[in-house]
Design a protein around this motif. Structure first.
Motif, PDB file in Angstrom:
ATOM      1  N   SER A  21       6.842  11.928  -4.481  1.00  0.00           N
ATOM      2  CA  SER A  21       6.692  10.376  -4.176  1.00  0.00           C
ATOM      3  C   SER A  21       7.408   9.507  -5.254  1.00  0.00           C
ATOM      4  N   CYS A  22       7.920   8.491  -4.776  1.00  0.00           N
ATOM      5  CA  CYS A  22       8.536   7.586  -5.781  1.00  0.00           C
ATOM      6  C   CYS A  22       8.186   6.229  -5.635  1.00  0.00           C
ATOM      7  N   ALA A  23       7.719   5.578  -6.543  1.00  0.00           N
ATOM      8  CA  ALA A  23       7.276   4.213  -6.371  1.00  0.00           C
ATOM      9  C   ALA A  23       7.938   3.274  -7.146  1.00  0.00           C
ATOM     10  N   ALA A  24       8.339   2.311  -6.375  1.00  0.00           N
ATOM     11  CA  ALA A  24       9.345   1.271  -7.000  1.00  0.00           C
ATOM     12  C   ALA A  24       8.747  -0.193  -7.184  1.00  0.00           C
ATOM     13  N   SER A  25       9.182  -0.816  -8.336  1.00  0.00           N
ATOM     14  CA  SER A  25       8.513  -2.012  -8.702  1.00  0.00           C
ATOM     15  C   SER A  25       9.555  -2.976  -7.834  1.00  0.00           C
ATOM     16  N   GLY A  26       9.170  -4.235  -7.833  1.00  0.00           N
ATOM     17  CA  GLY A  26       9.625  -5.250  -7.210  1.00  0.00           C
ATOM     18  C   GLY A  26       9.555  -5.775  -5.800  1.00  0.00           C
ATOM     19  N   THR A  28      11.961  -6.612  -3.644  1.00  0.00           N
ATOM     20  CA  THR A  28      12.694  -6.539  -2.604  1.00  0.00           C
ATOM     21  C   THR A  28      12.895  -5.011  -2.358  1.00  0.00           C
ATOM     22  N   PHE A  29      12.102  -4.239  -2.157  1.00  0.00           N
ATOM     23  CA  PHE A  29      12.210  -2.526  -2.008  1.00  0.00           C
ATOM     24  C   PHE A  29      12.963  -2.525  -0.889  1.00  0.00           C
ATOM     25  N   SER A  30      12.417  -3.201   0.491  1.00  0.00           N
ATOM     26  CA  SER A  30      13.090  -2.859   1.674  1.00  0.00           C
ATOM     27  C   SER A  30      14.549  -3.023   1.711  1.00  0.00           C
ATOM     28  N   SER A  31      15.147  -3.778   0.700  1.00  0.00           N
ATOM     29  CA  SER A  31      16.334  -4.142   0.852  1.00  0.00           C
ATOM     30  C   SER A  31      17.276  -3.093   0.158  1.00  0.00           C
ATOM     31  N   TYR A  32      16.797  -2.151  -0.492  1.00  0.00           N
ATOM     32  CA  TYR A  32      17.532  -1.279  -1.112  1.00  0.00           C
ATOM     33  C   TYR A  32      17.719   0.094  -0.319  1.00  0.00           C
ATOM     34  N   THR A  66      12.413  16.086   4.712  1.00  0.00           N
ATOM     35  CA  THR A  66      12.177  14.749   5.455  1.00  0.00           C
ATOM     36  C   THR A  66      12.057  13.834   4.333  1.00  0.00           C
ATOM     37  N   ILE A  67      12.856  12.869   4.610  1.00  0.00           N
ATOM     38  CA  ILE A  67      12.662  11.461   3.597  1.00  0.00           C
ATOM     39  C   ILE A  67      11.977  10.536   4.474  1.00  0.00           C
ATOM     40  N   ALA A  68      11.169   9.667   3.778  1.00  0.00           N
ATOM     41  CA  ALA A  68      10.371   8.715   4.587  1.00  0.00           C
ATOM     42  C   ALA A  68      10.178   7.470   3.757  1.00  0.00           C
ATOM     43  N   ARG A  69       9.934   6.344   3.961  1.00  0.00           N
ATOM     44  CA  ARG A  69       9.694   5.169   3.300  1.00  0.00           C
ATOM     45  C   ARG A  69       8.614   4.395   3.848  1.00  0.00           C
ATOM     46  N   ASP A  70       7.892   4.072   3.015  1.00  0.00           N
ATOM     47  CA  ASP A  70       6.766   2.842   3.335  1.00  0.00           C
ATOM     48  C   ASP A  70       6.934   1.970   2.299  1.00  0.00           C
ATOM     49  N   ASN A  71       7.796   0.595   3.005  1.00  0.00           N
ATOM     50  CA  ASN A  71       8.064  -0.522   2.587  1.00  0.00           C
ATOM     51  C   ASN A  71       7.008  -1.324   2.114  1.00  0.00           C
TER      52      ASN A  71
END
Length: 121
Positions: A21-26, A28-32, A66-71
């Protein structure tokens, strides 16, 4: 500025699975564009998978990854299956401001610390 914190690394037996898992701050995550890379001891950092408007995988992991993201959670995941000792590496989750699939290390703007993954035979 984006901060990335990976988790889920550790020891797994050959043939086994794990999810990083990779948790991002900020806000605007969905724009990256998000990626996963790995670096084995004595080797260069190599592309594993990327997620933007689509997903792309390296040939070496295709069908086992499998790569997956949860915005909504600002999180990207990497599910690894059928792992073998050659998958042993430190796994990194970078973010790119380019809104496209990015394979090159130099085109990513932010990097996490990377959890080590060891696959035992």
């Amino acid at each position: 500025q984006v901060q990335l914190v990976e988790s889920g690394g550790g020891l797994v037996q050959a043939g086994g699975s794990l999810r990083l898992s990779c948790a991002a701050s900020g806000p605007t995550f969905s724009s990256y564009s998000m990626g996963w890379f790995r670096q084995a001891p004595g080797k260069e950092r190599e592309f594993v998978a990327a997620s933007s408007w689509t997903t792309v995988y390296a040939d070496s992991v295709k069908g086992r990854c499998t790569i997956a993201r949860d915005n909504a959670k600002n999180t990207v995941y990497l599910q690894r299956n059928s792992m073998n000792p050659e998958d042993t590496a430190v796994y990194y989750c970078p973010a790119s401001r380019l809104q496209s699939i990015v394979r090159a290390v130099s085109l990513y703007d932010y990097w996490g610390q990377g959890p080590p993954v060891t696959v035992s035979s």
